[in-house]
Each structure stands twice: as C-alpha cells, then as structure tokens.
Design a protein around this motif. Structure first.
Motif, PDB file in Angstrom:
ATOM      1  N   VAL A 202       0.833  -1.200   0.000  1.00  0.00           N
ATOM      2  CA  VAL A 202       0.000   0.000   0.000  1.00  0.00           C
ATOM      3  C   VAL A 202       0.868   1.251   0.000  1.00  0.00           C
ATOM      4  O   VAL A 202       0.598   2.229  -0.714  1.00  0.00           O
ATOM      5  N   GLU A 203       1.944   1.205   0.795  1.00  0.00           N
ATOM      6  CA  GLU A 203       2.825   2.368   0.879  1.00  0.00           C
ATOM      7  C   GLU A 203       3.492   2.665  -0.459  1.00  0.00           C
ATOM      8  O   GLU A 203       3.628   3.823  -0.860  1.00  0.00           O
ATOM      9  N   ALA A 204       3.914   1.622  -1.161  1.00  0.00           N
ATOM     10  CA  ALA A 204       4.552   1.821  -2.462  1.00  0.00           C
ATOM     11  C   ALA A 204       3.574   2.429  -3.462  1.00  0.00           C
ATOM     12  O   ALA A 204       3.920   3.345  -4.211  1.00  0.00           O
ATOM     13  N   VAL A 205       2.349   1.924  -3.472  1.00  0.00           N
ATOM     14  CA  VAL A 205       1.334   2.454  -4.392  1.00  0.00           C
ATOM     15  C   VAL A 205       0.998   3.889  -4.029  1.00  0.00           C
ATOM     16  O   VAL A 205       0.931   4.775  -4.898  1.00  0.00           O
ATOM     17  N   ASP A 206       0.794   4.167  -2.739  1.00  0.00           N
ATOM     18  CA  ASP A 206       0.430   5.514  -2.306  1.00  0.00           C
ATOM     19  C   ASP A 206       1.509   6.536  -2.620  1.00  0.00           C
ATOM     20  O   ASP A 206       1.216   7.721  -2.828  1.00  0.00           O
ATOM     21  N   ASN A 207       2.757   6.102  -2.660  1.00  0.00           N
ATOM     22  CA  ASN A 207       3.866   7.024  -2.906  1.00  0.00           C
ATOM     23  C   ASN A 207       4.367   6.994  -4.342  1.00  0.00           C
ATOM     24  O   ASN A 207       5.419   7.551  -4.647  1.00  0.00           O
ATOM     25  N   GLY A 208       3.646   6.313  -5.213  1.00  0.00           N
ATOM     26  CA  GLY A 208       3.949   6.381  -6.637  1.00  0.00           C
ATOM     27  C   GLY A 208       4.988   5.418  -7.139  1.00  0.00           C
ATOM     28  O   GLY A 208       5.407   5.525  -8.291  1.00  0.00           O
ATOM     29  N   TYR A 209       5.416   4.459  -6.320  1.00  0.00           N
ATOM     30  CA  TYR A 209       6.435   3.520  -6.760  1.00  0.00           C
ATOM     31  C   TYR A 209       5.863   2.335  -7.531  1.00  0.00           C
ATOM     32  O   TYR A 209       6.597   1.646  -8.233  1.00  0.00           O
ATOM     33  N   ALA A 210       4.599   2.074  -7.369  1.00  0.00           N
ATOM     34  CA  ALA A 210       4.004   0.909  -8.007  1.00  0.00           C
ATOM     35  C   ALA A 210       2.534   1.160  -8.280  1.00  0.00           C
ATOM     36  O   ALA A 210       1.909   2.050  -7.686  1.00  0.00           O
ATOM     37  N   SER A 211       1.997   0.374  -9.191  1.00  0.00           N
ATOM     38  CA  SER A 211       0.584   0.445  -9.527  1.00  0.00           C
ATOM     39  C   SER A 211       0.059  -0.975  -9.620  1.00  0.00           C
ATOM     40  O   SER A 211       0.633  -1.816 -10.305  1.00  0.00           O
TER      41      SER A 211
END
Length: 489
Positions: free
Chosen positions: A413-422
């Motif tokens: 969730v943190e990666a998605v929220d910070n733009g690192y993953a989708s």
C-alpha cells in the motif's frame, strides 16, 4: 513524490531505506587503502523493495542510489531507466568507479562513489547517439588482474536498433564529453546481445576468449557464441564460433537434466545479423530460446572453464524450446576451448523439479561455490507456482541445492500511495538484475551489488537523461541500486 521513511514489514522481512537512516552500518578498512573506510548504509531516498526469504534473514540490504536521487557533485544527473549490467573499479585515491548500463535509455553511465561507498557523482559516457538507440543490456568488466588485459568494459547491444546490434567496448575512464562516440567489436558478431563475457586469464593462458549470449527467440536463436583470439587482449582479430550439440539435430527440449552432452564450437564466417543467423542454422548451432546472461566459476583454472548460462524462455517457443527458463553448465576441455560437455542443471518447465518456480531467469552471477540467478518475469503463467514477483535464487554448485534469497516486494500500500508501483500496471512485475560480487574490491566479505528495474515506477523526469536529445523511445521507469551483504560466495 513523498519520501518513505518506513515501510510496513511483510512477515518481518522487508528491507527499506531512507536517506537519513544511519543504522546497521558495516564499517571496514580496505586493505591497501589506509584512508579508505567503507561505511555501508542507505543513501537513497527510495526504499529497497525486497523481501528476505527463509534462511536469509540476516542478509543486509541497503539502497544507495535511485532515479529520484540528486547526487551532490552532479545534481542534474538522473540514474536512468532499466539500469542493468555493471562493473566496479577501485581508484588510486580510494574512491570507486561504477560503470552501469542504462538499458532503456540506450546508454552507459559512470558513477563515482567516495571512499565510504557513497555515490557522489554521475555522468553518461556512452549515449543513445553513440549506440544508435540500441539497448545496453548486461555488461562485463575485464581487468588485468582477472583477465590479463584492460580495464575495458564490454556491453551487449540487445533490442532497439535491430539488426545492427553489436558488442560495444568502452574505456571506463573515457571523457564524458565523448559520450556520443562508440567503439564496436565487429568480430564478435551482430546478435540480439545480452552480454559478452570474457573468461578469466587462467582458463586458457595466452588466449582471449569471450562468450556471447544471443537473447533471440527467432528461428535461429538464441545461440551461445564464442570469440577466440590467440593473443591476450585482442578483441578485434579473433574468430567467431557457435555451440553445436551432438550432430546438430538435438533440440533444447531433448536435453535431460543431469545428462552430459558432447558439444563443439563450429566456426562462423559471417558477422552481420541476418547472415550470421542463417549460417548458424545451416551449421546446426543450438537454438536455446533467448540466451540471457553468462558467467564462469571463480577460483582455479579448471573452475574458470566451468561456465553457466541462462535461457530465459518465451511462450511462443514452448513446443521445441524452453518456456519458463533453464540454467545450463558448460565445461570446456582443458586443451581445446572448442570442445566440451553441456549439462542442463535446472529446468523451469518441469513442474516436478526443484526449479519449478522459475519464471524467466535472466542474469546470473557465479562465485566460487554458488550461482546467483536473477529473474525478469515475462508475465505469462499457467501454474500458480509461477505467480510470484522476481526472485533472486542461490544455486549451490557443489550440492545442487536451490534456494530463494529475495523476492521483489514493491506492491505494498505504501509503495502504491507514494507512486512507486501500480496494482493494475502491465509492467507490475519488477526485475532483479545486474548483480556483481564487489567483496574483494571494497574489502568487505560476501558483499554484492544488485539492481531493481522498477517497471511500474514512472516519472517524466526519468526520460532522456543521457544528454543525447529527445528520444521518443526512451523509457520513463525508475531504477534502484542496492548493496546486499551477507551472501556466501
């Protein structure tokens, strides 16, 4: 983009990085460098999105550079898209020079690290004008100590500018002002080149031997080629050969795990792409289905003649060639580099085997006792056991044991929220690549570099970083450079 200072831990094993995280430092004085003190720690604002697997909980992972970092001596430098093969040198002043392919920008970067192993400067020494927009995939550094000549960096020109791909030769210390000028090695042939790997100087004293991997899934490919010169350091005047198994009618799927097969390298007279492929088929050169990376065992002269390579596979060739990927061992005859024995050691197409989880093994690093196999999942799956993100495997050359060391773990969730993953991006699976052993160079045992190609981390700021002008084909994906400490050699 936000800076993540902490990632929620998955099973207590996710490694993460913050630019101000000074914990868990490993400090050692480099032998021969009285003023050089290695201080391994996180330097990047980007986390290392990897999960440590059972048995490797004590491995340390540091994130030291990413595409969103600004280096103090070159704040405008961008660590470009799909960083891949690399080589490391220690300089006389105690600093370090990293030569690093930037695959999807068709370029090669040079990164300077200070005496503590902190990246401080970056520049491009080969740009997309020089390569003709040819992807610079894996690469190998030849040095006088290991190979008897150099230092010189060999880079594989793979996709992009077909059919004029070549092996590129780069002086690690060339001026960045000459980044638009390239030197190619025509005698090694035009292939869909993943890597060109020079063998150690003790393998065949007095000769220069370079193994070339053809990352092709066409009718002819991918072949395993060999360049041979009878002069040490000669990369232009030798002959080219292709690997033939038995009488040349044997296919990839005919090979049985553990069996030895007689091989020979047959001479190839052509060097241009189409002609070379046609000649290879006519002479019975084996088509392995996308030969990716190659490396040889470290240690004795006999060890240096023990070569391992990956065929990553492809779904369209699953009838006669590997789909999910295989690892092969090639042992060359002591008195004749053109003869030897081939063994299929790991078969990702056999769902009953220890390699059943293989999903496109790509790069490979071989040490004295282990092969470290890195995955680039191609996305197709027909069994649940394949549905994982990129693995880093440890293969024991002595016992045959195969273990998973790390898994790419970016879809939090943190990666998605910070733009690192989708979660819904078709490039959602990241790649682990470019692993090299830096233990002896930095004087820190059991220490490696490893790269994450962050396919779903996208930013327009990552486009066209090499100064060669606007290239519509340049990728906007990020890259992350990691230090991994605590893996056996």
């Amino acid at each position: 983009m936000k800076t993540i200072s902490k990632i929620l831990v998955l099973a207590g094993l996710i490694s993460f990085a913050s630019c101000n995280n000074d914990d868990n430092n490993g400090t050692v004085t480099i032998p021969g460098g009285n003023s050089s003190v290695i201080d391994l720690k996180n330097h990047s604002m980007t986390p290392a999105f990897v999960t440590k697997q059972a048995g490797f909980e004590n491995v340390e992972v540091y994130s030291i550079l990413s595409s969103e970092d600004a280096l103090p001596e070159s704040p405008n430098f961008v660590y470009g898209s799909m960083a891949d093969g690399c080589g490391l040198l220690k300089n006389e002043d105690g600093t370090f020079t990293l030569i690093n392919n930037i695959e999807a920008d068709y370029a090669i970067a040079r990164i300077t690290l200070d005496a503590t192993f902190k990246p401080i400067k970056g520049e491009y020494i080969l740009n997309s004008d020089a390569t003709g927009n040819t992807a610079q995939c894996s690469g190998s550094l030849a040095t006088p100590e290991e190979h008897g000549y150099g230092p010189v960096y060999l880079s594989g020109g793979e996709w992009g500018a077909m059919p004029t791909n070549n092996v590129f030769m780069v002086d690690p210390y060339k001026s960045a002002s000459d980044a638009s000028v390239a030197e190619i090695l025509p005698a090694m042939g035009q292939w869909t080149i993943e890597n060109a790997v020079p063998l150690g100087k003790d393998a065949f004293p007095g000769k220069t031997i370079v193994m070339v991997g053809d990352d092709s899934r066409g009718d002819a490919g991918g072949q395993l080629a060999m360049y041979v010169s009878n002069t040490v350091g000669d990369l232009h005047g030798g002959n080219l050969y292709g690997l033939k198994v038995g009488d040349g009618t044997v296919t990839d799927n005919d090979l049985v795990v553990g069996n030895e097969y007689d091989i020979e390298f047959v001479q190839l007279d052509q060097t241009t792409y189409n002609e070379l492929n046609n000649e290879s088929m006519a002479k019975g050169v084996m088509a392995f289905n996308r030969v990716e990376d190659i490396d040889y065992r470290k240690g004795s002269a006999a060890a240096n003649r023990e070569i391992y390579f990956n065929a990553t596979g492809h779904s369209s060739n699953s009838d006669t060639r590997t789909k999910y990927g295989r690892v092969y061992k090639l042992v060359l005859d002591e008195g004749n580099p053109l003869a030897g024995k081939l063994t299929l050691v790991l078969n990702g197409d056999d769902l009953t085997s220890k390699a059943k989880t293989f999903h496109s093994p790509d790069n490979i690093l071989v040490t004295e006792n282990y092969a470290y196999i890195q995955e680039d999942p191609n996305g197709y799956v027909d069994d649940m056991v394949k549905q994982h993100d990129a693995y880093l495997y440890q293969y024991d050359l002595n016992t045959g044991a195969l273990k998973v060391v790390l898994e790419s773990a970016h879809r939090t969730v943190e990666a998605v929220d910070n733009g690192y993953a989708s979660f819904d991006d078709r490039w959602g699976k990241w790649e682990l690549t470019g692993m090299i052993d830096i233990s002896d160079i930095i004087g820190e045992p059991d220490t490696f570099l490893l790269i994450q190609q962050a396919h779903s981390w996208k930013n327009d700021a990552f486009l066209n970083p090499d100064g060669a002008g606007t290239d519509a084909n340049s990728r906007d994906e990020g890259s992350i450079l990691l230090v991994v400490k605590g893996l056996a050699r």
